[in-house]
Design a protein around this motif. Structure first.
Motif, short mmCIF file in Angstrom:
data_model
loop_
_atom_site.label_atom_id
_atom_site.label_comp_id
_atom_site.label_asym_id
_atom_site.label_seq_id
_atom_site.Cartn_x
_atom_site.Cartn_y
_atom_site.Cartn_z
N ARG A 86 -151.75 -44.37 -30.61
CA ARG A 86 -150.85 -43.73 -29.65
C ARG A 86 -151.49 -42.44 -29.11
NH1 ARG A 86 -147.24 -39.83 -30.29
NH2 ARG A 86 -145.50 -39.69 -28.81
N ASN A 87 -152.00 -41.62 -30.06
CA ASN A 87 -152.65 -40.37 -29.63
C ASN A 87 -153.90 -40.64 -28.81
OD1 ASN A 87 -150.71 -38.95 -30.93
ND2 ASN A 87 -151.92 -38.49 -32.75
N GLY A 88 -154.62 -41.70 -29.22
CA GLY A 88 -155.83 -42.08 -28.47
C GLY A 88 -155.50 -42.43 -27.04
N LEU A 89 -154.42 -43.22 -26.87
CA LEU A 89 -154.01 -43.61 -25.52
C LEU A 89 -153.58 -42.39 -24.70
CD1 LEU A 89 -152.01 -46.96 -25.83
CD2 LEU A 89 -154.04 -46.53 -24.46
N LEU A 90 -152.85 -41.47 -25.35
CA LEU A 90 -152.43 -40.25 -24.64
C LEU A 90 -153.64 -39.43 -24.19
CD1 LEU A 90 -149.35 -39.10 -26.78
CD2 LEU A 90 -149.33 -39.99 -24.45
N LEU A 91 -154.63 -39.36 -25.10
CA LEU A 91 -155.85 -38.62 -24.77
C LEU A 91 -156.58 -39.27 -23.59
CD1 LEU A 91 -157.79 -36.32 -25.57
CD2 LEU A 91 -158.90 -37.87 -27.16
N ILE A 92 -156.65 -40.61 -23.62
CA ILE A 92 -157.31 -41.33 -22.52
C ILE A 92 -156.58 -41.07 -21.20
CG2 ILE A 92 -157.78 -43.65 -21.61
CD1 ILE A 92 -158.22 -44.50 -24.57
N ILE A 93 -155.24 -41.15 -21.27
CA ILE A 93 -154.46 -40.90 -20.04
C ILE A 93 -154.72 -39.49 -19.51
CG2 ILE A 93 -152.09 -40.64 -19.12
CD1 ILE A 93 -151.34 -42.96 -21.10
N GLY A 94 -154.75 -38.52 -20.43
CA GLY A 94 -155.03 -37.12 -20.05
C GLY A 94 -156.39 -36.99 -19.38
N ILE A 95 -157.40 -37.60 -20.00
CA ILE A 95 -158.76 -37.51 -19.44
C ILE A 95 -158.81 -38.18 -18.06
CG2 ILE A 95 -161.18 -38.18 -19.76
CD1 ILE A 95 -160.68 -38.09 -22.80
N LEU A 96 -158.13 -39.36 -17.96
CA LEU A 96 -158.15 -40.09 -16.69
C LEU A 96 -157.45 -39.31 -15.57
CD1 LEU A 96 -157.56 -43.81 -17.77
CD2 LEU A 96 -159.66 -42.79 -16.86
N VAL A 97 -156.33 -38.65 -15.92
CA VAL A 97 -155.61 -37.86 -14.91
C VAL A 97 -156.50 -36.70 -14.42
CG1 VAL A 97 -153.65 -36.28 -14.56
CG2 VAL A 97 -153.29 -38.49 -15.68
N ALA A 98 -157.10 -35.99 -15.39
CA ALA A 98 -157.97 -34.86 -15.04
C ALA A 98 -159.16 -35.35 -14.23
CB ALA A 98 -158.44 -34.16 -16.31
N GLY A 99 -159.73 -36.50 -14.69
CA GLY A 99 -160.88 -37.09 -13.97
C GLY A 99 -160.50 -37.51 -12.58
N GLY A 100 -159.29 -38.09 -12.42
CA GLY A 100 -158.81 -38.55 -11.12
C GLY A 100 -158.67 -37.38 -10.15
N ILE A 101 -158.08 -36.30 -10.66
CA ILE A 101 -157.91 -35.10 -9.81
C ILE A 101 -159.28 -34.57 -9.37
CG2 ILE A 101 -157.12 -32.69 -9.80
CD1 ILE A 101 -154.88 -33.63 -11.77
N LEU A 102 -160.20 -34.54 -10.34
CA LEU A 102 -161.56 -34.05 -10.06
C LEU A 102 -162.25 -34.94 -9.02
CD1 LEU A 102 -163.45 -31.80 -11.08
CD2 LEU A 102 -164.37 -33.42 -12.74
N ALA A 103 -162.11 -36.27 -9.23
CA ALA A 103 -162.75 -37.22 -8.30
C ALA A 103 -162.16 -37.06 -6.90
CB ALA A 103 -162.54 -38.64 -8.81
N PHE A 104 -160.82 -36.85 -6.82
CA PHE A 104 -160.17 -36.68 -5.53
C PHE A 104 -160.69 -35.41 -4.83
CE2 PHE A 104 -156.74 -34.70 -3.05
CZ PHE A 104 -156.56 -35.69 -2.08
N MET A 105 -160.80 -34.35 -5.63
CA MET A 105 -161.29 -33.09 -5.07
C MET A 105 -162.75 -33.22 -4.61
SD MET A 105 -159.49 -30.46 -7.70
CE MET A 105 -159.86 -28.89 -6.95
N LEU A 106 -163.53 -33.98 -5.40
CA LEU A 106 -164.94 -34.18 -5.03
C LEU A 106 -165.05 -34.97 -3.74
CD1 LEU A 106 -166.69 -34.98 -8.45
CD2 LEU A 106 -167.35 -33.19 -6.86
N SER A 107 -164.24 -36.05 -3.66
CA SER A 107 -164.33 -36.90 -2.46
C SER A 107 -163.79 -36.19 -1.22
CB SER A 107 -163.60 -38.22 -2.69
OG SER A 107 -162.24 -37.95 -2.91
N SER A 108 -162.85 -35.25 -1.43
CA SER A 108 -162.30 -34.54 -0.25
C SER A 108 -163.18 -33.36 0.18
CB SER A 108 -160.88 -34.05 -0.56
OG SER A 108 -160.94 -33.11 -1.60
N GLY A 109 -164.29 -33.17 -0.54
CA GLY A 109 -165.27 -32.16 -0.13
C GLY A 109 -164.96 -30.74 -0.57
N THR A 110 -164.04 -30.62 -1.54
CA THR A 110 -163.66 -29.28 -2.00
C THR A 110 -164.85 -28.51 -2.57
OG1 THR A 110 -161.55 -30.25 -2.58
CG2 THR A 110 -161.96 -28.07 -3.46
#
Lengths: 175, 184
Positions: A86-110
């Motif tokens: 359960r904790n592992g899945l929560l950690l993965i979700i956390g990393i994916l959300v942070a990674g997603g935000i980062l990827a979005f910011m990277l692709s938008s040229g921030t």
């Protein structure tokens, strides 16, 4: 067992050795045995197997078996409690959300203009005896963030393997 | 041997977090688990390791244990599966040292020892499922239902398998003894 199998001489002999024949079936087999030397030979062959296998017994493990299980259990419990699925899945979700935000910011040229230079000259000790110039390191924000994103994906895969997939497969093979 | 009631009480204590209570269950079933692992693996150190591993898995999944079934049959199934996965990892360790050991231990005349060795070899030549079924069937401490549950077969299939395996063993022993007689 079906009827045809029951009627085979070998099956009758094996039932006889297992002590499962009684009444008329037993009498009939005894009569057949008296009249057939081939059947007697076969009975002896099967009896040898029966006697050999009947010598099977419960085996004892080493004296410290229980202690070793309990010791391994404590060790594995400590490791398991570190990160549950359960904790592992929560950690993965956390990393994916942070990674997603980062990827979005990277692709938008921030971070396209987040470039700079780290000058090592500032870190040089202030002394008049050493006369040299230190180089400057180029700093590209996009490259650094790409690397962080890569590491995050790698971390997700490792956590997924250790906390979710491996326990799942272990559970499947246990039953 | 512990009673069914005591077994359920131990399971309740373990599930409540009393890890020490599990030692009592392990002690009660260690010989059964070890014997099953030994029948699958044929080597004592590996059988011991597999049996220990099975007890750890059983502890880990104890909350999934259905009280309608016996703990023993549930555990034995885990032992069989764990031992089979160990053997898949080390398929070369199938030499039947145990049969030879047994023949030497039991003593008797040369003819008897030879016969024991031949029988051991004949058992090794059976396929995995037949060998396991026949060896567990003959351990009197295991009921037919338990062996069927352990090997994942229904009782009729198991009975047929055991009958056929014994027929094959008798035929194989006859063949081995004939071959041996020809080489003398």
């Amino acid at each position: 067992m079906n009827n045809s199998a029951k009627s085979s001489p070998d099956d009758l002999l094996l039932d006889y050795l297992d002590g499962k024949l009684e009444g008329t079936s037993l009498q009939s087999l005894k009569q057949q045995l008296e009249q057939s030397p081939a059947l007697q030979t076969r009975l002896e062959e099967l009896r040898l197997i029966h006697l050999h296998l009947s010598s099977a017994r419960l085996e004892s493990p080493s004296n410290d078996f229980v202690d070793r299980v309990m010791k391994n259990l404590s060790a594995s419990s400590a490791a398991a409690s570190a990160l549950s699925p359960r904790n592992g899945l929560l950690l993965i979700i956390g990393i994916l959300v942070a990674g997603g935000i980062l990827a979005f910011m990277l692709s938008s040229g921030t971070f396209d203009n987040a470039n700079g230079v780290i000058s090592l000259e500032k870190a040089k000790p202030a002394t008049k005896y050493i006369q040299y110039t230190l180089p400057s390191l180029p700093l590209k924000g996009k490259v650094i963030l790409d690397s962080i994103l890569g590491i995050a994906i790698l971390l997700c895969l490792v956590v997924l393997d250790r906390t979710v997939l491996r326990p799942l497969f272990q559970k499947k093979t246990a039953f | 041997m512990i009673s069914l009631q005591e077994e359920h009480s131990l399971i309740d204590r373990i599930l409540a977090g009393d890890q020490g209570a599990y030692a009592r269950l392990v002690d009660n079933y260690k010989s059964y688990a070890y014997t099953i692992a030994l029948k699958v693996l044929n080597t004592r150190p590996e059988a011991e390791e597999a049996a220990q591993d099975a007890f750890i898995k059983a502890y880990r999944y104890l909350k999934n244990f259905n009280r309608q079934a016996r703990f023993s049959t549930w555990l034995y199934r885990i032992v069989v599966n764990t031992a089979i996965s160990y053997r898949r990892k080390n398929p070369h360790q199938l030499a039947s040292i145990e049969h030879h050991d047994r023949a030497v231990e039991e003593g008797g005349g040369m003819e008897n020892k030879d016969r024991q060795v031949f029988l051991g070899r004949a058992i090794d030549n059976l396929n995995d499922a037949d060998r396991l079924a026949i060896q567990l069937y003959y351990i009197k401490e295991f009921s037919l239902e338990e062996v069927a549950e352990m090997t994942g077969q229904n009782m009729n299939t198991l009975k047929v398998r055991v009958h056929r395996a014994r027929q094959r063993l008798a035929d194989e022993l006859k063949r081995l003894l004939k071959e041996e007689a020809l080489t003398l």
